[in-house]
Design a protein around this motif. Sequence first.
Motif, PDB file in Angstrom:
ATOM      1  N   LYS A   1       0.834  -1.198   0.000  1.00 42.16           N
ATOM      2  CA  LYS A   1       0.000   0.000   0.000  1.00 42.16           C
ATOM      3  C   LYS A   1       0.864   1.241   0.000  1.00 42.16           C
ATOM      4  O   LYS A   1       0.444   2.299  -0.489  1.00 42.16           O
ATOM      5  CB  LYS A   1      -0.906  -0.007   1.243  1.00 42.16           C
ATOM      6  CG  LYS A   1      -1.932  -1.120   1.272  1.00 42.16           C
ATOM      7  CD  LYS A   1      -2.762  -1.068   2.540  1.00 42.16           C
ATOM      8  CE  LYS A   1      -1.919  -1.388   3.763  1.00 42.16           C
ATOM      9  NZ  LYS A   1      -2.730  -1.450   4.997  1.00 42.16           N
ATOM     10  N   HIS A   2       2.066   1.147   0.558  1.00 41.01           N
ATOM     11  CA  HIS A   2       2.985   2.277   0.607  1.00 41.01           C
ATOM     12  C   HIS A   2       3.933   2.239  -0.592  1.00 41.01           C
ATOM     13  O   HIS A   2       4.256   1.165  -1.113  1.00 41.01           O
ATOM     14  CB  HIS A   2       3.805   2.260   1.895  1.00 41.01           C
ATOM     15  CG  HIS A   2       2.978   2.403   3.138  1.00 41.01           C
ATOM     16  ND1 HIS A   2       2.418   1.330   3.792  1.00 41.01           N
ATOM     17  CD2 HIS A   2       2.628   3.504   3.851  1.00 41.01           C
ATOM     18  CE1 HIS A   2       1.759   1.751   4.852  1.00 41.01           C
ATOM     19  NE2 HIS A   2       1.864   3.064   4.916  1.00 41.01           N
ATOM     20  N   THR A   3       4.398   3.398  -0.989  1.00 36.78           N
ATOM     21  CA  THR A   3       5.344   3.500  -2.095  1.00 36.78           C
ATOM     22  C   THR A   3       6.771   3.479  -1.559  1.00 36.78           C
ATOM     23  O   THR A   3       7.012   3.601  -0.347  1.00 36.78           O
ATOM     24  CB  THR A   3       5.132   4.808  -2.870  1.00 36.78           C
ATOM     25  OG1 THR A   3       5.441   5.918  -2.003  1.00 36.78           O
ATOM     26  CG2 THR A   3       3.688   4.925  -3.347  1.00 36.78           C
ATOM     27  N   LEU A   4       7.714   3.350  -2.480  1.00 40.30           N
ATOM     28  CA  LEU A   4       9.119   3.386  -2.091  1.00 40.30           C
ATOM     29  C   LEU A   4       9.469   4.746  -1.490  1.00 40.30           C
ATOM     30  O   LEU A   4      10.204   4.827  -0.499  1.00 40.30           O
ATOM     31  CB  LEU A   4      10.003   3.092  -3.301  1.00 40.30           C
ATOM     32  CG  LEU A   4      11.512   3.130  -3.057  1.00 40.30           C
ATOM     33  CD1 LEU A   4      11.916   2.106  -2.009  1.00 40.30           C
ATOM     34  CD2 LEU A   4      12.274   2.886  -4.365  1.00 40.30           C
ATOM     35  N   ASP A   5       8.953   5.823  -2.053  1.00 41.73           N
ATOM     36  CA  ASP A   5       9.218   7.158  -1.506  1.00 41.73           C
ATOM     37  C   ASP A   5       8.695   7.290  -0.085  1.00 41.73           C
ATOM     38  O   ASP A   5       9.332   7.916   0.774  1.00 41.73           O
ATOM     39  CB  ASP A   5       8.594   8.242  -2.390  1.00 41.73           C
ATOM     40  CG  ASP A   5       9.354   8.444  -3.693  1.00 41.73           C
ATOM     41  OD1 ASP A   5      10.527   7.997  -3.762  1.00 41.73           O
ATOM     42  OD2 ASP A   5       8.787   9.026  -4.634  1.00 41.73           O
ATOM     43  N   GLN A   6       7.545   6.704   0.193  1.00 49.06           N
ATOM     44  CA  GLN A   6       7.005   6.746   1.549  1.00 49.06           C
ATOM     45  C   GLN A   6       7.888   5.938   2.505  1.00 49.06           C
ATOM     46  O   GLN A   6       8.074   6.330   3.661  1.00 49.06           O
ATOM     47  CB  GLN A   6       5.572   6.215   1.561  1.00 49.06           C
ATOM     48  CG  GLN A   6       4.567   7.149   0.913  1.00 49.06           C
ATOM     49  CD  GLN A   6       3.186   6.533   0.784  1.00 49.06           C
ATOM     50  OE1 GLN A   6       3.050   5.330   0.517  1.00 49.06           O
ATOM     51  NE2 GLN A   6       2.147   7.341   0.966  1.00 49.06           N
ATOM     52  N   ALA A   7       8.416   4.846   2.014  1.00 51.03           N
ATOM     53  CA  ALA A   7       9.327   4.060   2.847  1.00 51.03           C
ATOM     54  C   ALA A   7      10.594   4.859   3.154  1.00 51.03           C
ATOM     55  O   ALA A   7      11.057   4.901   4.303  1.00 51.03           O
ATOM     56  CB  ALA A   7       9.680   2.747   2.151  1.00 51.03           C
ATOM     57  N   TYR A   8      11.151   5.514   2.129  1.00 49.48           N
ATOM     58  CA  TYR A   8      12.356   6.324   2.352  1.00 49.48           C
ATOM     59  C   TYR A   8      12.079   7.461   3.333  1.00 49.48           C
ATOM     60  O   TYR A   8      12.914   7.788   4.181  1.00 49.48           O
ATOM     61  CB  TYR A   8      12.855   6.887   1.032  1.00 49.48           C
ATOM     62  CG  TYR A   8      13.532   5.872   0.124  1.00 49.48           C
ATOM     63  CD1 TYR A   8      13.961   4.643   0.612  1.00 49.48           C
ATOM     64  CD2 TYR A   8      13.751   6.156  -1.221  1.00 49.48           C
ATOM     65  CE1 TYR A   8      14.568   3.725  -0.215  1.00 49.48           C
ATOM     66  CE2 TYR A   8      14.367   5.239  -2.061  1.00 49.48           C
ATOM     67  CZ  TYR A   8      14.777   4.029  -1.545  1.00 49.48           C
ATOM     68  OH  TYR A   8      15.404   3.125  -2.367  1.00 49.48           O
ATOM     69  N   LYS A   9      10.922   8.076   3.221  1.00 49.12           N
ATOM     70  CA  LYS A   9      10.572   9.164   4.138  1.00 49.12           C
ATOM     71  C   LYS A   9      10.541   8.670   5.576  1.00 49.12           C
ATOM     72  O   LYS A   9      11.033   9.352   6.492  1.00 49.12           O
ATOM     73  CB  LYS A   9       9.215   9.757   3.754  1.00 49.12           C
ATOM     74  CG  LYS A   9       8.791  10.925   4.646  1.00 49.12           C
ATOM     75  CD  LYS A   9       7.451  11.495   4.210  1.00 49.12           C
ATOM     76  CE  LYS A   9       7.039  12.650   5.135  1.00 49.12           C
ATOM     77  NZ  LYS A   9       5.724  13.220   4.732  1.00 49.12           N
TER      78      LYS A   9
END
Length: 355
Positions: A216-224
Amino acid sequence: MGIGVAALIIIPGAPTTFAQQTGPQGPPPTEQPAPPKPPTGQQQEPGKPSEQAPQVAISIESNLVHVDAVVTDEDGNILTGLKKENFRILDEGQPQQITNFSPTEAPVTIVILMEFSARYYGFFGYKSQSWAYGFLNHLTPKDWVAFKIFDIKTDLLVDFTHDIGEVRNAIVSLYNPGFHEACVFDAVIETLDQLRDVHGKKSILLLSTGFDTFSKHTLDQAYKRLKETDVPIFAVGMGEDIDLRTRNGGGVNYLQAKNQLTTFANMTGGYAWFPRFQGEMPTIFNSVGAFLRAQYSLGFAPSSPNDGKFHKLKIEILDDQGNPMLVPTGKKGKMKKVMVYARNGYTSPRSLSGN
C-alpha cells in the motif's frame, strides 16, 4: 529525536520499555502499575511468573538527537576503545557539541523480519527459514528478539522474548508459504512504527529478496519513514540465486530490488549483504552481532532551530591531534582510512512557533 520537557522517570520492567540507559538504577516504586501493552510487548504464558526487565532510570532531554555509530577500518575490522574526542558530528556541515557519549553495552533488541512468500515456488521462503534459524545462534540470553514474517501482510509470530527456543519453534513450525506477494515496504514501515516507542539499542534484521509486489505504501514513503527513524536495518538479500542461476541474470528488476535493500541499510546506519552461497551465512551473522555490540552511542542538541526538514549528518573520526584518523594496515608504512556506519540524517520537528 528525543522531544519533550526534561524529566526523570522510573519505568517498571516490561520489554516494551527498553530505555536509554543514561542514569543509575533507581529503587522500585511501592506500587507497580500494570505494564503497557503496545504491539511490541512481551507475551506471558498462563501460570508462568512474569519476568521483568531491570528497572531503569531515564532522562528525556528536549531536542536531543541520538546517533549510534560503528567504526571499522577499510577491511571491516571493528575499532574499539575510541573516546568522545575522536568523534565529530556535522549537522548540515556545521560541527555540533556532543553532549552524550558512551560505548553501548545494553542487550540487543532486534526484530527478525522475514519474507515468507510463495514466490519462485516458495524457494526463498524455505531459504529464509534456514537463515533465520541460523542467526539465533548469535544471540545471548540477555538479548530481546521478536520474530515477524510477511507476504501480502505481516504476522507477528513471537513478541519480544529472551526465550530463543520459542523463536526456533516458530521458525520450524512454518510450512507452505501462502501468498505470492511480498510487501516489503509495508512490512518495514509497520515494524519501524511499532519500534518507535521502544527505548534502547534496537534494530531490524531484514531477510528478503528486496522485491515489492503489492504494498500500500510507495518506495518514496518508505524512504521518508527511514529518514525519521533511529533503528538500523541489517538487510540480507536472498535473491542472488536469481542473478546466478537465470540465463540473463536478475535483470533490471532484481538490480532495483537489491538497490532498495542497500538503501534501507545505508539510510539507517546498518549494512546490506548479498550472499550467493549458504557457507557465507555464519560470517555474515557474526558481522551483524559484532556491529550491534560495538556501537558508540552519541547525542547532541542541534544548534539550528527546529524547521521540520531533513538534516544531513556526517560523523568524522579524528586522531588525538584533531586530524582524520588513519590506522595501520599491517604492511610496513601503509595506513588506511576508517569507515563509519551511522544514520545519514534526521528529520527535525517543526517548532510550535513556526509557520
